[in-house]
Design an enzyme around this catalytic site. Structure first.
Site, PDB file in Angstrom:
ATOM      1  N   GLU A 299     -73.983  12.126  32.932  1.00  0.00           N
ATOM      2  CA  GLU A 299     -72.636  12.618  33.190  1.00  0.00           C
ATOM      3  C   GLU A 299     -71.642  11.454  33.194  1.00  0.00           C
ATOM      4  O   GLU A 299     -72.054  10.285  33.287  1.00  0.00           O
ATOM      5  CB  GLU A 299     -72.620  13.335  34.548  1.00  0.00           C
ATOM      6  CG  GLU A 299     -73.599  14.504  34.657  1.00  0.00           C
ATOM      7  CD  GLU A 299     -73.154  15.765  33.905  1.00  0.00           C
ATOM      8  OE1 GLU A 299     -72.440  15.656  32.885  1.00  0.00           O
ATOM      9  OE2 GLU A 299     -73.527  16.862  34.335  1.00  0.00           O
TER      10      GLU A 299
ATOM     11  N   HIS B 201     -71.149  14.263  28.100  1.00  0.00           N
ATOM     12  CA  HIS B 201     -72.486  13.795  28.461  1.00  0.00           C
ATOM     13  C   HIS B 201     -73.436  13.813  27.256  1.00  0.00           C
ATOM     14  O   HIS B 201     -73.297  14.615  26.349  1.00  0.00           O
ATOM     15  CB  HIS B 201     -73.063  14.561  29.659  1.00  0.00           C
ATOM     16  CG  HIS B 201     -73.489  15.978  29.415  1.00  0.00           C
ATOM     17  ND1 HIS B 201     -73.532  16.919  30.420  1.00  0.00           N
ATOM     18  CD2 HIS B 201     -73.900  16.613  28.301  1.00  0.00           C
ATOM     19  CE1 HIS B 201     -73.965  18.056  29.935  1.00  0.00           C
ATOM     20  NE2 HIS B 201     -74.186  17.906  28.650  1.00  0.00           N
TER      21      HIS B 201
ATOM     22  N   ASP C 121     -84.367  15.405  28.526  1.00  0.00           N
ATOM     23  CA  ASP C 121     -84.111  15.738  29.927  1.00  0.00           C
ATOM     24  C   ASP C 121     -84.823  17.016  30.352  1.00  0.00           C
ATOM     25  O   ASP C 121     -85.406  17.725  29.536  1.00  0.00           O
ATOM     26  CB  ASP C 121     -82.597  15.844  30.183  1.00  0.00           C
ATOM     27  CG  ASP C 121     -81.882  16.675  29.113  1.00  0.00           C
ATOM     28  OD1 ASP C 121     -82.554  17.435  28.397  1.00  0.00           O
ATOM     29  OD2 ASP C 121     -80.657  16.554  29.001  1.00  0.00           O
TER      30      ASP C 121
ATOM     31  N   ASN D  91     -68.023  17.560  28.649  1.00  0.00           N
ATOM     32  CA  ASN D  91     -67.472  16.408  29.379  1.00  0.00           C
ATOM     33  C   ASN D  91     -67.948  15.069  28.789  1.00  0.00           C
ATOM     34  O   ASN D  91     -67.720  14.020  29.370  1.00  0.00           O
ATOM     35  CB  ASN D  91     -67.859  16.490  30.868  1.00  0.00           C
ATOM     36  CG  ASN D  91     -69.357  16.443  31.090  1.00  0.00           C
ATOM     37  OD1 ASN D  91     -70.135  16.296  30.141  1.00  0.00           O
ATOM     38  ND2 ASN D  91     -69.779  16.552  32.343  1.00  0.00           N
TER      39      ASN D  91
HETATM   40  P1  PGA Z   1     -75.044  22.853  23.790  1.00  0.00           P
HETATM   41  O1  PGA Z   1     -75.225  21.757  24.915  1.00  0.00           O
HETATM   42  O2  PGA Z   1     -75.850  22.392  22.605  1.00  0.00           O
HETATM   43  O3  PGA Z   1     -75.595  24.127  24.365  1.00  0.00           O
HETATM   44  O4  PGA Z   1     -73.582  22.920  23.480  1.00  0.00           O
HETATM   45  C1  PGA Z   1     -75.098  20.419  24.568  1.00  0.00           C
HETATM   46  C2  PGA Z   1     -75.177  19.539  25.789  1.00  0.00           C
HETATM   47  O5  PGA Z   1     -74.755  19.961  26.887  1.00  0.00           O
HETATM   48  O6  PGA Z   1     -75.633  18.399  25.650  1.00  0.00           O
END
Ligand code: PGA
Length: 239
Positions: free
Chosen positions: A141, A136, A66, A134
């Site tokens: 999302e 994702h 992404d 959450n």
């Molecule tokens: P993080 O983010 O590795 O900084 O915890 C993971 C994500 O949001 O997919």
């Protein structure tokens, strides 16, 4: 789903071994990469192994999950910047073989072209995933259809809040992103999933033990035939 609970350091080492094995067998493997704090240990280990001559990325091809809409690759919070700094500039990969979706002028139509690029490269052999609080994966999302391909996403408030720590203020966090879809991710032949820290414990439990539902995007991984789930003891606390 194979679940491995270990320390963050061992997780980085074990996951890195998968890359070493894959690239030995298939030097031109197609690798799906992720950003965020979770993969940093793994990326450090891959850079170390590359410098030690134990693995080469010279013929590898990569596709990132992404990118923020509105940030170009020179912005220090863009995921292109993150990948260059934390991995690509530290290994022997050819920059032209690395792909991060473009955050500028992106439309759903253009985004779907990313799936065609992945297909043309032969499909992703090994996709790396983290998870948002959450549920994702990528920026898919809750509520994203399982059939989605790469598309433009409006970020939820919780995701913007979680990522605000990297920006001067919440107002600077982009409101949209472009992300591989759930189907794009599920098309990968193998998946390595990593979750670290107690903040991920609840969502990890839902992902592994809960209902398979678009409301918990990562729960779709229960349906994938080849997923290794690496979690540290804190993230595994509720299992
Ligand atoms: P993080 O983010 O590795 O900084 O915890 C993971 C994500 O949001 O997919």
């Amino acid at each position: 789903m194979r679940i491995i609970v270990d320390t963050p350091e061992n997780i980085a080492r074990l996951a890195a071994k998968r890359y070493v094995a894959l690239l030995k067998e298939k030097p031109n493997a197609v690798l799906g990469y992720a950003t965020g704090s979770t993969p940093l240990g793994l990326y450090g280990e891959l850079a170390r192994l590359n410098a030690a001559g134990e693995v080469s990325f010279a013929d590898a091809v990569t596709f990132n999950l992404d990118e923020y809409v509105g940030l170009d690759g020179t912005h220090d919070q863009s995921y292109r910047w993150f990948m260059d700094k934390n991995l690509f500039d530290r290994i022997d990969i050819k920059k032209e073989n690395t792909h991060v979706p473009c955050g500028i002028g992106m439309t759903d139509e253009k985004a779907a072209g990313y799936d065609r690029q992945i297909e043309a490269a032969g499909g992703i052999d090994l996709q790396l995933l983290g998870i948002g609080n959450n549920g994702h994966i990528g920026f898919n999302e809750p509520g994203t259809p399982f059939g989605s391909v790469t598309h433009v996403v409006e970020l939820t408030e919780s995701t913007r809040q979680a990522n605000a720590r990297f920006f001067a203020s919440i107002d600077e966090v982009p409101t949209a992103a472009v992300s591989m879809g759930i189907k794009t991710v599920m098309n990968a032949r193998s998946i390595i999933f990593i979750a670290l820290g107690s903040a991920k414990a609840e969502i990890v439990k839902k992902m592994i033990c809960g209902e398979v539902t678009p409301e918990v995007p990562a729960s779709v991984l229960q349906l994938h035939p080849d997923v290794e789930v690496y979690i540290d003891h804190a993230a595994a606390a509720l299992l």
